[in-house]
Write a protein that holds these residues in place. Structure first.
Motif, PDB file in Angstrom:
ATOM      1  N   VAL A 363      -0.998  -6.786   6.458  1.00 26.68           N
ATOM      2  CA  VAL A 363      -0.026  -6.045   6.598  1.00 26.68           C
ATOM      3  C   VAL A 363       1.254  -6.694   6.929  1.00 26.68           C
ATOM      4  N   VAL A 364       1.231  -7.730   7.913  1.00 26.53           N
ATOM      5  CA  VAL A 364       2.521  -8.310   8.040  1.00 26.53           C
ATOM      6  C   VAL A 364       3.249  -8.986   6.727  1.00 26.53           C
ATOM      7  N   LEU A 365       2.310  -9.712   6.056  1.00 29.23           N
ATOM      8  CA  LEU A 365       2.954 -10.508   5.007  1.00 29.23           C
ATOM      9  C   LEU A 365       3.476  -9.523   3.957  1.00 29.23           C
ATOM     10  N   GLY A 366       2.899  -8.508   3.931  1.00 28.34           N
ATOM     11  CA  GLY A 366       3.541  -7.435   2.830  1.00 28.34           C
ATOM     12  C   GLY A 366       4.665  -6.708   3.271  1.00 28.34           C
ATOM     13  N   GLY A 367       4.716  -6.596   4.705  1.00 32.46           N
ATOM     14  CA  GLY A 367       5.626  -5.755   5.190  1.00 32.46           C
ATOM     15  C   GLY A 367       5.313  -4.442   5.959  1.00 32.46           C
ATOM     16  N   ALA A 368       5.213  -4.303   7.083  1.00 29.77           N
ATOM     17  CA  ALA A 368       4.452  -3.164   7.767  1.00 29.77           C
ATOM     18  C   ALA A 368       5.374  -2.028   7.285  1.00 29.77           C
ATOM     19  N   GLY A 369       4.592  -0.781   7.169  1.00 33.30           N
ATOM     20  CA  GLY A 369       5.255   0.165   6.679  1.00 33.30           C
ATOM     21  C   GLY A 369       5.603   0.369   5.169  1.00 33.30           C
ATOM     22  N   SER A 370       4.936  -0.479   4.451  1.00 31.38           N
ATOM     23  CA  SER A 370       5.095  -0.508   3.000  1.00 31.38           C
ATOM     24  C   SER A 370       3.650  -0.692   2.447  1.00 31.38           C
ATOM     25  N   ASN A 371       3.215   0.462   1.741  1.00 32.37           N
ATOM     26  CA  ASN A 371       1.817   0.428   1.325  1.00 32.37           C
ATOM     27  C   ASN A 371       1.864  -0.451   0.077  1.00 32.37           C
ATOM     28  N   ALA A 372       2.614  -0.595  -0.542  1.00 34.57           N
ATOM     29  CA  ALA A 372       2.681  -1.537  -1.881  1.00 34.57           C
ATOM     30  C   ALA A 372       2.953  -2.764  -1.342  1.00 34.57           C
ATOM     31  N   GLY A 373       3.478  -3.151  -0.325  1.00 35.17           N
ATOM     32  CA  GLY A 373       3.313  -4.570   0.314  1.00 35.17           C
ATOM     33  C   GLY A 373       2.050  -4.797   1.002  1.00 35.17           C
ATOM     34  N   THR A 374       1.233  -3.882   1.615  1.00 29.51           N
ATOM     35  CA  THR A 374      -0.159  -4.093   1.809  1.00 29.51           C
ATOM     36  C   THR A 374      -1.101  -4.606   0.760  1.00 29.51           C
ATOM     37  N   LEU A 375      -0.756  -3.944  -0.429  1.00 26.10           N
ATOM     38  CA  LEU A 375      -1.385  -4.442  -1.652  1.00 26.10           C
ATOM     39  C   LEU A 375      -1.177  -5.812  -2.063  1.00 26.10           C
ATOM     40  N   LEU A 376       0.156  -6.082  -2.026  1.00 20.33           N
ATOM     41  CA  LEU A 376       0.489  -7.493  -2.339  1.00 20.33           C
ATOM     42  C   LEU A 376       0.068  -8.502  -1.141  1.00 20.33           C
ATOM     43  N   GLY A 377       0.064  -8.210  -0.127  1.00 15.27           N
ATOM     44  CA  GLY A 377      -0.303  -8.936   1.079  1.00 15.27           C
ATOM     45  C   GLY A 377      -1.747  -9.380   1.005  1.00 15.27           C
ATOM     46  N   SER A 378      -2.621  -8.432   0.342  1.00 14.89           N
ATOM     47  CA  SER A 378      -4.003  -8.603   0.175  1.00 14.89           C
ATOM     48  C   SER A 378      -4.134  -9.425  -1.039  1.00 14.89           C
ATOM     49  N   ALA A 379      -3.528  -9.400  -2.000  1.00 12.86           N
ATOM     50  CA  ALA A 379      -3.492 -10.261  -3.320  1.00 12.86           C
ATOM     51  C   ALA A 379      -3.266 -11.667  -2.792  1.00 12.86           C
ATOM     52  N   ILE A 380      -2.190 -11.648  -2.158  1.00 19.01           N
ATOM     53  CA  ILE A 380      -1.658 -13.156  -1.699  1.00 19.01           C
ATOM     54  C   ILE A 380      -2.607 -13.774  -0.858  1.00 19.01           C
ATOM     55  N   PHE A 381      -3.085 -13.021   0.121  1.00 17.73           N
ATOM     56  CA  PHE A 381      -4.141 -13.465   1.143  1.00 17.73           C
ATOM     57  C   PHE A 381      -5.294 -13.995   0.476  1.00 17.73           C
ATOM     58  N   TRP A 382      -5.955 -13.125  -0.639  1.00 21.56           N
ATOM     59  CA  TRP A 382      -6.981 -13.684  -1.290  1.00 21.56           C
ATOM     60  C   TRP A 382      -6.780 -14.715  -2.049  1.00 21.56           C
TER      61      TRP A 382
END
Ligand SMILES: Nc1ncnc2c1ncn2[C@@H]1O[C@H](COP(=O)(O)OP(=O)(O)OP(=O)(O)O)[C@@H](O)[C@H]1O
Ligand SMILES: [Mg+2]
Lengths: 437, 286
Positions: A363-382
């Protein structure tokens, strides 16, 4: 390779869903949930146990999600009237409690032996060519939608700066990222050879590696900061190149995923799970986007900003917080069902606090408060997880357990770098940082 | 300092809308002359540890009036507002609003009944736009219900459009139109104050409690705010205003309550209160 990519897509999707639930609670409502894994555990165990007793899988997963939401209700009823920090403490406690219950109530969960051989979705499914094509279209459609949104977002970013500036910045960013990857790659190859040659004592190699890594990261952070003050459009350029690379990688992965669906019968349960997970990510994302942009979501954001104001304007703050906690819990519970199906065995150890930490990282990677950010965050994390899992073992002179710890250390380091470079997260809005309360 | 100069069209549009969109709003014209009080608070007490912030205070607001609440710093005015809106629970005392006791209701229900308060230090929702701050304040929105987001999207969108229009008009009247799409957190102190008043108007309440609306606002704008308060008042809205700026109190209020050290000191018309030796003493010191 194909099986590996399928599994990567599944993990990314599961944690994207998991992160979306957390993002609803923290990013939109401001609820500090340090025990998100508890919802996942409840969802996973409930699904598995119910389906072992003959409950259809869809129903079992839904009940699992429902029970997770119920857990959210209980936590909320007991703590949401208190100050915000209490929720953080209670959620940590609850998540450990759930794990310990799973560990000790052996009559129900078989404790540390874990549960194996439970039904998996679509495991005995042998789709016709037409069905496979439909599945391919569905997945490709979802991905295409994702790319379309990304494209729109990029164009919006690009509009903010003149083209010549942007081209220059993008080229510089390309050079920057390429040289960084080359440096990391070269360093990795050198270290690997050194390790294989066995000429240096492991501690020296380790210290050298860590020092080298820190030096490279330090240098590049310094460079980035200099560039951002010297060159206009620099961060946009970096973002463009970065997302461009990611988008290309995405295409490459999409190819594998689609061919896996085409060859469905070679690994039915995993391929089926991949399709389900991808579709569920899309559904969750769509649903949440709709919710957070509605008057309902506006109240959540208002609570995040200042709940006294929300109260003064006639909003039932407690009830909305409760809804947010429950819905986030439901989403994590569904992620839990998928997680169980992906792991095919469920142990209490799968639900360590580390999983919550990973969710927060996403969540923090992608940017809290951004759903698209969370998707991106998960992709980067994995992406990070897989890259390091396969490469790090060859380079770093550590045994497996220490290697795991080392990887987490590096994540911490990267998060620190991110907080310096882009404290709002990758897709967060920079303007928001400068606002007064 | 404030004359009843005819207003520009914007204010009138707002007022017309208030009436057309919310029929329940009491209007001065239609209310019979000896109206019962809109708000009656009696015997309110609140102490913080040893400090008796409000001690046996009473206040009464007639419908359609602009009532002032004055007193030296630390007199307990803001605390009294907190007690009326139940942001702080009173130790003892009763509050009756529009004929119903409300001292046991949670703050959000009091706001829903039509009693809205503003804060002395303006509180805006920083990471929402000014427009979103306004839209939030609208009451009984269909889309605020989780299920309606899915079941009644069109009705919700239609309401949203209407509210947006109404919000634009109010923003226009306080001069915040150019900032409508900006983050509320980017507003200056005075602009925040204006947004807070505008946002309270957006609730379409029966009674607004304004805590120092003129503090930190430039004199021209103070005049403008006063005109709008009077305008909204003529259209049926009732105000209870805390203010240290005596010019504002004098020009706006029908009746003034004076609080000192948590107790009622005096009440009357602005002119009466200004002549009261006790009040002068409380303000100027012994
Ligand atoms: N939450 C609190 N805890 C402790 N004491 C408080 C609290 N709120 C107010 N007080 C005290 O109550 C008294 C009255 O405060 P209040 O804010 O109501 O004054 P006021 O009349 O609004 O003053 P001002 O004109 O300066 O705004 C003060 O002595 C203050 O210190
Ligand atoms: Mg005050």
């Amino acid at each position: 390779m194909q099986g590996f990519i399928v599994s990567l897509v599944i993990f990314t999707s599961i944690f994207a869903i998991f992160g979306l639930g957390l993002n609803l609670q923290w990013g939109f409502t401001g609820l500090i949930n340090f025990g998100h894994v508890a919802f996942m555990a409840v969802g996973a165990y409930a699904t598995v146990l119910l389906s072992l007793n003959g409950v259809p899988l869809i129903l079992a997963a839904l009940v699992g999600g429902g029970l997770a939401a119920l857990l959210g209700l209980l936590i909320g009823l007991s703590t949401l009237r208190l100050r915000a920090d209490y929720l953080a403490i209670v959620t940590i406690g609850v998540s450990e409690m759930v794990r310990l219950v799973a560990l000790n109530e052996e009559w129900l969960t078989r404790g540390s032996f874990g549960i194996q051989r439970f039904p998996l979705p679509l495991a005995n499914f042998s789709p016709t060519l037409l069905t496979r094509l439909v599945m391919i279209l569905l997945v490709a459609g979802v991905v295409a939608l994702g790319y379309w949104r990304l494209w729109k977002w990029l164009r919006q970013q690009v509009k903010q700066a003149p083209q010549s500036v942007l081209t220059r910045a993008s080229l510089a960013a390309l050079g920057y990222l390429t040289s960084l990857s080359l440096l990391l790659y070269g360093g990795g190859v050198a270290a690997r050879q050194l390790k294989a040659a066995n000429v240096l004592p492991p501690w020296l190699l380790g210290v050298g590696l860590l020092g080298g890594l820190a030096a490279i990261i330090g240098l590049y952070v310094w460079l980035a900061q200099r560039m951002s003050s010297k060159m206009s459009g620099w961060s946009t350029g970096l973002l463009l190149v970065f997302t461009g690379v990611l988008a290309l990688l995405g295409f490459w992965i999409l190819g594998y995923a689609l061919s896996a669906i085409y060859n469905y019968d070679s690994n039915p349960s995993k391929t089926g799970l991949m399709v389900i997970s991808v579709l569920l990510v899309a559904l969750t994302y769509w649903g949440l986007e709709r919710l957070v942009n509605s008057p309902w979501g506006r109240i959540l954001k208002a609570i995040r900003e200042d709940e006294e104001v929300a109260k003064a304007l006639g909003k039932n703050v407690f009830w909305y917080k409760l809804q947010s906690l429950m819905l986030g819990g439901l989403i994590a519970g569904i992620a839990g069902a998928l997680y169980a199906w992906q792991l095919t065995t469920v142990y209490p150890d799968n639900f360590q606090p580390l999983v919550t930490f990973n969710g927060w990282t996403i969540v923090v990677l992608g940017g809290a408060g951004s759903n698209a950010g969370t998707l991106l965050g998960s992709a980067i994390f994995w992406a990070y997880q897989t890259v390091t899992r396969f490469i790090l073992g060859d380079i770093v002179p550590l045994d497996d357990a220490r290697l795991g710890a080392f990887r987490i250390m590096v994540i911490g380091l990267l998060l620190m770098v991110l907080m310096i470079w882009r404290p709002q997260g990758i897709l967060g809005r920079k303007e928001e940082l400068t606002l007064g309360r | 300092m404030v004359d009843n100069a005819p207003l520009d069209g914007k204010g009138e549009k707002v007022a017309a809308r208030i009436q057309s969109m919310d029929e329940t709003l009491p209007s001065v014209a239609s209310t019979p002359a000896p109206a019962p009080s809109l708000l009656v608070a009696q015997g309110l007490c609140k102490s913080f540890g040893g400090i008796r912030a409000v001690e046996n205070a009473s206040i009464e607001v007639r419908p359609g009036s602009i009532t002032g609440l004055i007193g030296p710093n630390g007199a307990g005015k803001t605390t009294l507002f907190n007690l009326l809106s139940n942001f702080i629970r009173a130790d003892t005392g009763t509050v009756v609003f529009d004929g119903e006791p409300i001292q046991h209701l949670p703050p959000h229900q009091i706001a829903q009944q039509g009693l809205v308060r503003t804060f002395q230090v303006a509180r805006v929702l920083s990471r929402l736009s000014v427009m979103e701050n306004m839209l939030l304040a609208a009451q009984r929105q269909t889309g605020e219900n989780f299920w309606n987001v899915w079941l009644k999207p069109r009705q919700s969108a239609r309401e949203e459009r209407q509210q947006r229009e109404y919000a634009s008009e109010i923003l226009e009247s306080v001069g915040l139109t150019p900032m409508a799409q900006a983050y509320a957190g980017a507003l200056s102190g005075g602009q925040r104050k204006l947004l807070e008043i505008a946002r309270a108007m957006m609730v379409r309440p029966k009674l607004i409690l304004l805590d120092e609306p003129a503090a930190g606002v430039n004199p021209t704008l103070i005049n403008q705010i006063c005109e709008h308060i009077q305008y909204w008042n003529r259209e049926g809205m009732t105000f209870l205003i805390i203010e240290h700026n005596m010019d504002v109190i004098m020009s706006l209020c029908d009746r003034v309550w004076v609080l000192a050290e948590g107790r009622n000191l005096a009440t009357g018309t602005p002119a009466e209160v200004q002549r009261d030796p006790q009040v002068l003493e409380a303000y100027l010191g012994q």
